[in-house]
Design a protein around this motif. Sequence first.
Motif, PDB file in Angstrom:
ATOM      1  N   VAL A   1       0.854  -1.187   0.000  1.00 50.81           N
ATOM      2  CA  VAL A   1       0.000   0.000   0.000  1.00 50.81           C
ATOM      3  C   VAL A   1       0.894   1.242   0.000  1.00 50.81           C
ATOM      4  N   PRO A   2       0.336   2.432  -0.263  1.00 53.00           N
ATOM      5  CA  PRO A   2       1.164   3.644  -0.345  1.00 53.00           C
ATOM      6  C   PRO A   2       1.901   3.962   0.959  1.00 53.00           C
ATOM      7  N   ALA A   3       2.938   4.744   0.826  1.00 50.85           N
ATOM      8  CA  ALA A   3       3.746   5.136   1.981  1.00 50.85           C
ATOM      9  C   ALA A   3       3.314   6.478   2.546  1.00 50.85           C
ATOM     10  N   LYS A   4       2.572   7.266   1.760  1.00 52.80           N
ATOM     11  CA  LYS A   4       2.219   8.619   2.157  1.00 52.80           C
ATOM     12  C   LYS A   4       0.719   8.791   2.216  1.00 52.80           C
ATOM     13  N   ALA A   5       0.220   9.302   3.330  1.00 48.72           N
ATOM     14  CA  ALA A   5      -1.213   9.531   3.484  1.00 48.72           C
ATOM     15  C   ALA A   5      -1.685  10.623   2.525  1.00 48.72           C
ATOM     16  N   GLY A   6      -2.850  10.406   1.947  1.00 45.90           N
ATOM     17  CA  GLY A   6      -3.436  11.427   1.085  1.00 45.90           C
ATOM     18  C   GLY A   6      -3.204  11.223  -0.393  1.00 45.90           C
ATOM     19  N   ARG A   7      -2.385  10.248  -0.758  1.00 46.08           N
ATOM     20  CA  ARG A   7      -2.160   9.990  -2.171  1.00 46.08           C
ATOM     21  C   ARG A   7      -1.768   8.526  -2.381  1.00 46.08           C
TER      22      ARG A   7
END
Length: 381
Positions: free
Chosen positions: A158-164
């Motif tokens: 899953v992504p490493a950065k919240a919001g994108r």
Amino acid sequence: MDMKTTTRPAFKQPAAPRTTTGKGKKNKRRRGGIGRFLIYLGTFVALIVSLIGGWLFLTPSGTNFRYLMADTLITTQHREWAKYIIGQEALDKRVQEYQNEFNAMGDERDTHTIHLSTAGANDAVTENQLVQIEPITGTGYRGYIMTVKDPTKIRLCVPAKAGRGEKVSSMVKRTGAIAGVNGGGFADPNWMGNGFQPIGIVISQGKIYYKDMGDKDSTQIVGIDKHGKMVAGRYSLKQIQDMDLQEAVTFQPRIIVNGKGLIKSPKDGWGIAPRTAMGQRADGAILFVVIDGRQPGYSIGANLYDVQQIMLKHGAVIAANLDGGSSTVLVKDGDILNKPSAQHGERYLPTAFLVYEHPEQVNIPNIWDGLKPQDIDPAKW
């Protein structure tokens, strides 16, 4: 005698008639020729349009072609354009028919078993033994099939950065994966590809990372359980929680169950588009099919019947569709092998299935921890 002479007035010669020069005649002939050509051209075009219109609307083959075009548009961000081909009422009916069919295709309970080979279960298996990639071609499409010998080496990233969201190539590089493909779908209200809000459920490393469904709701899942067995079909949240799932996302439809294909013919294949799908052989090996599309001259794309037949040919006993279209991507050793159809290259996505030599050493934090679906604006980065 004087002779009286009478003088006649001088005779006036009539004016010579005006003659048309050769150049003028050529201009007239040219204008006449152009006019006749335009009339012939207009008549020809009108005839062709009439013939095509008659074929499209008055013949079974033409009707099938119209619905193929409509189905292809339904899989894109321009779904509403399909109404100009089959009408709004037919479009709404078509979408509902597909949804009903997809739900039905997920109902039969899967009973397949797997027998992991010694090489696949051995932690010392080399990268070359673990992952094999070969090109595939068919009528109008090009792509790849990736075989992962040991299904327990796959994790859902899953992504490493919240919001994108995050590009699959970035996930592969960041976590040290060998290879990866795109996973489940996501909310994308303005078609800008934010990629942070998944649709349905996300399970990684045996834990539910995200869900937008109630306990009594059901969803179609695609994933792998803790024993390496692929799971695909429609299940309730309670059933999902009892299935020991290790990695999973929501997507549909399932196209193969218990060794049989569920899509009966190409006309039921849901249009032509870039495709990503996941399957499993009886020996446990996971198959990822990635097909490029929307690129005339290179690869137009495939329908789900094409993908199903590729899976069956390579021994799949179960298989399901994953997010395709502009999201379709295959990454190996940090390089993108296919040609994504997205306007700006790779899309930012919420999930990806990645392959690791040592998955037990990989840490994938839950980026949605503490967030509810209503806390996320999928239109913002």
